[in-house]
Each structure stands twice: as structure tokens, then as C-alpha cells.
Motif scaffolding. Structure first.
Motif, PDB file in Angstrom:
ATOM      1  N   ILE A   2       0.852  -1.187   0.000  1.00  9.77           N
ATOM      2  CA  ILE A   2       0.000   0.000   0.000  1.00  9.77           C
ATOM      3  C   ILE A   2       0.888   1.238   0.000  1.00  9.77           C
ATOM      4  N   THR A   3       0.406   2.294  -0.606  1.00  4.50           N
ATOM      5  CA  THR A   3       1.155   3.551  -0.641  1.00  4.50           C
ATOM      6  C   THR A   3       0.472   4.556   0.274  1.00  4.50           C
ATOM      7  N   VAL A   4       1.260   5.144   1.163  1.00  4.90           N
ATOM      8  CA  VAL A   4       0.761   6.145   2.104  1.00  4.90           C
ATOM      9  C   VAL A   4       1.654   7.378   2.032  1.00  4.90           C
ATOM     10  N   LEU A  17       1.220  -6.722   4.644  1.00  2.96           N
ATOM     11  CA  LEU A  17       1.237  -7.951   5.441  1.00  2.96           C
ATOM     12  C   LEU A  17       2.134  -7.833   6.670  1.00  2.96           C
ATOM     13  N   LEU A  18       2.944  -6.788   6.730  1.00  7.43           N
ATOM     14  CA  LEU A  18       3.830  -6.577   7.874  1.00  7.43           C
ATOM     15  C   LEU A  18       3.256  -5.594   8.891  1.00  7.43           C
ATOM     16  N   ILE A  19       2.059  -5.068   8.635  1.00  2.00           N
ATOM     17  CA  ILE A  19       1.458  -4.101   9.562  1.00  2.00           C
ATOM     18  C   ILE A  19       0.894  -4.847  10.758  1.00  2.00           C
ATOM     19  N   ALA A  46      -8.737   5.300   6.478  1.00  2.00           N
ATOM     20  CA  ALA A  46      -8.185   5.337   5.116  1.00  2.00           C
ATOM     21  C   ALA A  46      -7.100   4.279   4.944  1.00  2.00           C
ATOM     22  N   VAL A  47      -6.270   4.096   5.961  1.00  2.00           N
ATOM     23  CA  VAL A  47      -5.222   3.071   5.880  1.00  2.00           C
ATOM     24  C   VAL A  47      -5.865   1.686   5.851  1.00  2.00           C
ATOM     25  N   ILE A  48      -6.865   1.461   6.689  1.00  2.00           N
ATOM     26  CA  ILE A  48      -7.560   0.174   6.710  1.00  2.00           C
ATOM     27  C   ILE A  48      -8.196  -0.107   5.356  1.00  2.00           C
ATOM     28  N   GLU A  49      -8.793   0.909   4.748  1.00  2.00           N
ATOM     29  CA  GLU A  49      -9.397   0.752   3.425  1.00  2.00           C
ATOM     30  C   GLU A  49      -8.352   0.331   2.392  1.00  2.00           C
ATOM     31  N   LYS A  50      -7.170   0.937   2.457  1.00  2.00           N
ATOM     32  CA  LYS A  50      -6.090   0.580   1.537  1.00  2.00           C
ATOM     33  C   LYS A  50      -5.650  -0.868   1.759  1.00  2.00           C
ATOM     34  N   ILE A  51      -5.563  -1.276   3.023  1.00  2.00           N
ATOM     35  CA  ILE A  51      -5.161  -2.648   3.339  1.00  2.00           C
ATOM     36  C   ILE A  51      -6.199  -3.640   2.816  1.00  2.00           C
ATOM     37  N   GLN A  52      -7.472  -3.351   3.058  1.00  2.00           N
ATOM     38  CA  GLN A  52      -8.535  -4.245   2.600  1.00  2.00           C
ATOM     39  C   GLN A  52      -8.557  -4.346   1.079  1.00  2.00           C
ATOM     40  N   ALA A  53      -8.348  -3.228   0.392  1.00  2.00           N
ATOM     41  CA  ALA A  53      -8.313  -3.247  -1.072  1.00  2.00           C
ATOM     42  C   ALA A  53      -7.143  -4.098  -1.561  1.00  2.00           C
TER      43      ALA A  53
END
Length: 72
Positions: A2-4, A17-19, A46-53
């Protein structure tokens, strides 16, 4: 992956996968299983949404759902 966005505006790509945890204290801090921490501009949802996507994109979510369906 994911890009943040870091607080200074630079973009960083993280292995989702390392979060291990994500906290808002008040800035959003992503804690990795490696012990590294990254402070980002995005809020926790927003971070959770990126992870789920990302997990959906790589098929992890579908595999987990199918596994749980077949157990019952």
C-alpha cells in the motif's frame, strides 16, 4: 503493498502484510512487525481501506471467506 503519505508529503509504499497495529495519537502511526514505525497523513480508516483493497486484490480476503464457509 500500500502507498501512504508521510507527514513531509513524501510517498512510501509499505508491505501491508507486515502491519501489526495502526494508531491515531493524534497522527496516524503504522507499526510494523519489524519494529519500524511510520507516521502518515492518512487517518486510520483510510489506511484500513487501503489494506482491505490490497488484500482483496491479491485474493487473500476471498480465500479466507471461502475457508470459513467450508468449515461450517
Amino acid at each position: 503493498m500500500i502507498t501512504v503519505t508521510r507527514l513531509n508529503g513524501s510517498r512510501v509504499t509499505v508491505n501491508a502484510l507486515l502491519i501489526e497495529t495502526i494508531e491515531e495519537i493524534p497522527d496516524t502511526v503504522i507499526c510494523l512487525t519489524t519494529g519500524n514505525k511510520i507516521i502518515v497523513q492518512e487517518d486510520v480508516p483510510a489506511v484500513i481501506e487501503k489494506i482491505q483493497a490490497y488484500l482483496s486484490k491479491i485474493g487473500f480476503i476471498q480465500a479466507t471467506v471461502k475457508s470459513h464457509d467450508s468449515e461450517g
